[in-house]
Write a protein that holds these residues in place. Structure first.
Motif, PDB file in Angstrom:
ATOM      1  N   MET A   1      71.087  17.556  48.083  1.00 11.71           N
ATOM      2  CA  MET A   1      69.891  18.146  47.543  1.00 11.71           C
ATOM      3  C   MET A   1      69.714  19.629  47.791  1.00 11.71           C
ATOM      4  N   GLN A   2      68.959  20.312  47.203  1.00 13.11           N
ATOM      5  CA  GLN A   2      68.637  21.498  47.401  1.00 13.11           C
ATOM      6  C   GLN A   2      67.020  21.810  47.673  1.00 13.11           C
ATOM      7  N   LEU A   3      66.895  21.995  48.982  1.00 12.64           N
ATOM      8  CA  LEU A   3      65.427  22.018  49.624  1.00 12.64           C
ATOM      9  C   LEU A   3      65.272  23.549  49.566  1.00 12.64           C
ATOM     10  N   LEU A   4      63.951  24.059  49.409  1.00 11.02           N
ATOM     11  CA  LEU A   4      63.379  25.382  49.706  1.00 11.02           C
ATOM     12  C   LEU A   4      61.978  25.360  49.967  1.00 11.02           C
ATOM     13  N   ARG A   5      61.575  26.646  50.169  1.00 10.86           N
ATOM     14  CA  ARG A   5      60.052  26.927  50.536  1.00 10.86           C
ATOM     15  C   ARG A   5      59.619  27.740  49.481  1.00 10.86           C
ATOM     16  N   ALA A   6      58.457  27.855  48.530  1.00 14.04           N
ATOM     17  CA  ALA A   6      57.961  28.493  47.606  1.00 14.04           C
ATOM     18  C   ALA A   6      56.631  28.836  47.696  1.00 14.04           C
ATOM     19  N   GLY A   7      56.407  30.111  47.539  1.00 15.77           N
ATOM     20  CA  GLY A   7      54.843  30.690  47.955  1.00 15.77           C
ATOM     21  C   GLY A   7      54.818  31.733  48.303  1.00 15.77           C
ATOM     22  N   ALA A   8      53.670  32.469  48.379  1.00 16.49           N
ATOM     23  CA  ALA A   8      53.413  33.837  48.923  1.00 16.49           C
ATOM     24  C   ALA A   8      54.064  33.922  50.468  1.00 16.49           C
ATOM     25  N   SER A  28      53.383  16.704  50.086  1.00 18.79           N
ATOM     26  CA  SER A  28      52.768  15.160  50.076  1.00 18.79           C
ATOM     27  C   SER A  28      54.014  14.387  50.855  1.00 18.79           C
ATOM     28  N   ILE A  29      55.115  14.857  51.086  1.00 21.92           N
ATOM     29  CA  ILE A  29      56.061  14.247  51.801  1.00 21.92           C
ATOM     30  C   ILE A  29      56.650  14.786  53.330  1.00 21.92           C
ATOM     31  N   LEU A  38      64.146  18.264  59.598  1.00 22.91           N
ATOM     32  CA  LEU A  38      65.450  18.297  59.023  1.00 22.91           C
ATOM     33  C   LEU A  38      66.327  17.454  59.727  1.00 22.91           C
ATOM     34  N   SER A  39      65.780  16.071  60.352  1.00 23.68           N
ATOM     35  CA  SER A  39      66.708  15.225  60.784  1.00 23.68           C
ATOM     36  C   SER A  39      67.153  14.391  59.632  1.00 23.68           C
ATOM     37  N   PRO A  40      68.191  13.703  60.076  1.00 25.19           N
ATOM     38  CA  PRO A  40      68.914  12.779  59.037  1.00 25.19           C
ATOM     39  C   PRO A  40      67.675  11.639  58.374  1.00 25.19           C
ATOM     40  N   GLU A  41      66.796  11.205  59.323  1.00 24.06           N
ATOM     41  CA  GLU A  41      65.730  10.396  58.757  1.00 24.06           C
ATOM     42  C   GLU A  41      64.909  11.144  57.660  1.00 24.06           C
ATOM     43  N   CYS A  42      64.219  12.512  57.982  1.00 18.56           N
ATOM     44  CA  CYS A  42      63.378  12.969  57.019  1.00 18.56           C
ATOM     45  C   CYS A  42      64.269  13.425  55.716  1.00 18.56           C
ATOM     46  N   ILE A  43      65.625  13.750  56.050  1.00 18.71           N
ATOM     47  CA  ILE A  43      66.401  14.064  54.771  1.00 18.71           C
ATOM     48  C   ILE A  43      66.297  12.894  53.868  1.00 18.71           C
ATOM     49  N   GLU A  44      66.521  11.802  54.468  1.00 15.75           N
ATOM     50  CA  GLU A  44      66.644  10.648  53.609  1.00 15.75           C
ATOM     51  C   GLU A  44      65.268  10.091  53.013  1.00 15.75           C
ATOM     52  N   ARG A  45      64.274  10.416  53.832  1.00 15.57           N
ATOM     53  CA  ARG A  45      62.859  10.089  53.146  1.00 15.57           C
ATOM     54  C   ARG A  45      62.655  11.103  51.933  1.00 15.57           C
ATOM     55  N   ILE A  46      62.944  12.323  51.924  1.00 15.08           N
ATOM     56  CA  ILE A  46      62.834  13.078  50.684  1.00 15.08           C
ATOM     57  C   ILE A  46      63.927  12.660  49.659  1.00 15.08           C
ATOM     58  N   ARG A  47      64.984  12.109  49.853  1.00 17.12           N
ATOM     59  CA  ARG A  47      66.129  11.741  49.120  1.00 17.12           C
ATOM     60  C   ARG A  47      65.569  10.476  48.425  1.00 17.12           C
ATOM     61  N   ALA A  48      64.760   9.778  49.038  1.00 18.61           N
ATOM     62  CA  ALA A  48      64.223   8.371  48.403  1.00 18.61           C
ATOM     63  C   ALA A  48      63.390   8.675  47.234  1.00 18.61           C
ATOM     64  N   SER A  52      60.702  13.572  39.762  1.00 18.10           N
ATOM     65  CA  SER A  52      59.853  13.599  38.475  1.00 18.10           C
ATOM     66  C   SER A  52      58.261  13.124  38.908  1.00 18.10           C
ATOM     67  N   ALA A  53      58.175  12.399  39.984  1.00 16.47           N
ATOM     68  CA  ALA A  53      56.994  12.232  40.379  1.00 16.47           C
ATOM     69  C   ALA A  53      55.949  13.158  41.152  1.00 16.47           C
ATOM     70  N   LEU A  54      57.079  14.229  41.473  1.00 15.11           N
ATOM     71  CA  LEU A  54      56.381  15.155  42.433  1.00 15.11           C
ATOM     72  C   LEU A  54      55.513  16.455  41.295  1.00 15.11           C
ATOM     73  N   PRO A  55      54.608  16.919  41.606  1.00 14.70           N
ATOM     74  CA  PRO A  55      54.222  18.413  41.043  1.00 14.70           C
ATOM     75  C   PRO A  55      54.968  19.224  41.278  1.00 14.70           C
ATOM     76  N   GLU A  56      54.983  20.130  39.689  1.00 16.81           N
ATOM     77  CA  GLU A  56      56.028  21.092  39.472  1.00 16.81           C
ATOM     78  C   GLU A  56      55.434  22.309  40.187  1.00 16.81           C
ATOM     79  N   VAL A  57      56.255  23.046  40.933  1.00 20.18           N
ATOM     80  CA  VAL A  57      55.872  24.247  41.364  1.00 20.18           C
ATOM     81  C   VAL A  57      55.635  25.488  40.136  1.00 20.18           C
ATOM     82  N   PRO A  58      54.953  26.017  39.936  1.00 18.22           N
ATOM     83  CA  PRO A  58      54.590  26.962  38.810  1.00 18.22           C
ATOM     84  C   PRO A  58      55.874  28.003  38.596  1.00 18.22           C
TER      85      PRO A  58
END
Length: 280
Positions: A1-8, A28-29, A38-48, A52-58
């Motif tokens: 996965m490619q994880l990031l942080r977006a915003g001002a 929401s996650i 960044l734990s393996p458990e959190c990474i797997e929660r994101i991966r699951a 497409s169900a998440l809102p798109e960043v403008p």
């Protein structure tokens, strides 16, 4: 996965980059892309999650540093033999370790400030490693198990402040904006071999650095094991692993950054950065 942080700046929200290249809001996650998440458990929660169900960043939203609330920004100097020699030094027998102030961290495309009084601000493309689980006295064989992922870093340096003003390297490495990381954190599973990644950097469209992580003196697994003997590595800590040859200090004659220039850099599979230089 490619994880990031977006915003001002200061208002970044966690996000992921989906298979189409769209950025999806992860608020929401998880609360952030930072140590506790960044734990393996959190990474797997994101991966699951179905992206497409998440809102798109403008589109056009600023991308911030890919890791928030970094506890330690640890850097390795002279970790490519040809870079050591271009700076007039012999390759080290043990890793050269120094710290970069976490206040230097910024987004991958943010402007880079040339400090007041600077005459020797320089560039350094580097592979950065982000720790996902606590590491203390870990073996080389187990070291990569503690990695959450990898990202691009530009270890911007003011060489006169670093080497001609007394003391250690930190004050030449820590000016605001001297630590762009990102654009995204690529999780460990997507980079099975961190020792075979191409790196490059250009200044105003002129290629200055071309390298591959296989030519590191001390590889990523060794560095994590080595550092864990001297300090506990915590989730969210960032290790910048050194730069290949082609820095401004090593050119004949040397060439350094000035306001109004453009730096572009990248690492295979990890994305690219683009920065403009401005006066502080």
């Amino acid at each position: 996965m490619q994880l990031l942080r977006a915003g001002a700046r200061g208002q970044e929200r966690p996000a992921l980059r989906d298979g189409t290249g769209a950025l999806r809001d992860l608020s929401s996650i998880v609360d952030d892309i930072s140590g506790p998440f960044l734990s393996p458990e959190c990474i797997e929660r994101i991966r699951a999650v179905d992206p497409s169900a998440l809102p798109e960043v403008p589109p056009g939203t600023r991308i911030g540093a890919c890791v928030g609330s970094v506890g330690k920004f640890i850097c390795i100097g002279l970790n490519y033999a040809d870079h050591a020699r271009e700076t007039g030094k012999e390759p080290p027998d043990e890793p050269v370790v120094f710290m970069k102030a976490t206040s230097a961290i910024c987004g991958p495309d943010d402007d880079i400030e040339i400090p007041r009084g600077s005459e020797k601000t320089d560039w350094e493309v580097e592979l950065a490693v982000v720790i996902g689980t606590r590491a203390k006295y870990v073996s080389r064989e187990q070291a990569l198990d503690h990695v959450a992922g990898y990202c691009v870093a530009n270890d911007v340096s003011e060489r006169a402040f670093q080497s001609e003003r007394g003391g250690q390297w930190t004050k030449g490495k820590s000016h605001d904006t001297f630590g762009p990381i990102g654009p995204w954190l690529v999780t460990r599973d997507e980079i099975p071999d961190p020792q075979n990644l191409d790196l490059w950097l250009e200044v105003d469209g002129v290629r200055r650095q071309t390298g591959n992580t296989r030519t590191m003196i001390f590889d990523v697994a060794f560095l994590i094991s080595y550092l864990s003997r001297f300090m506990t590595l915590e989730p969210g800590d960032v290790i910048s692993t050194g730069t290949p040859p082609g820095v401004g200090l090593g050119l004949k004659p040397p060439a350094f950054l000035r306001p109004g220039q453009t730096i572009t850099l990248g690492i295979e599979k990890l994305g690219t950065q683009a920065q403009r230089t401005v006066s502080a």
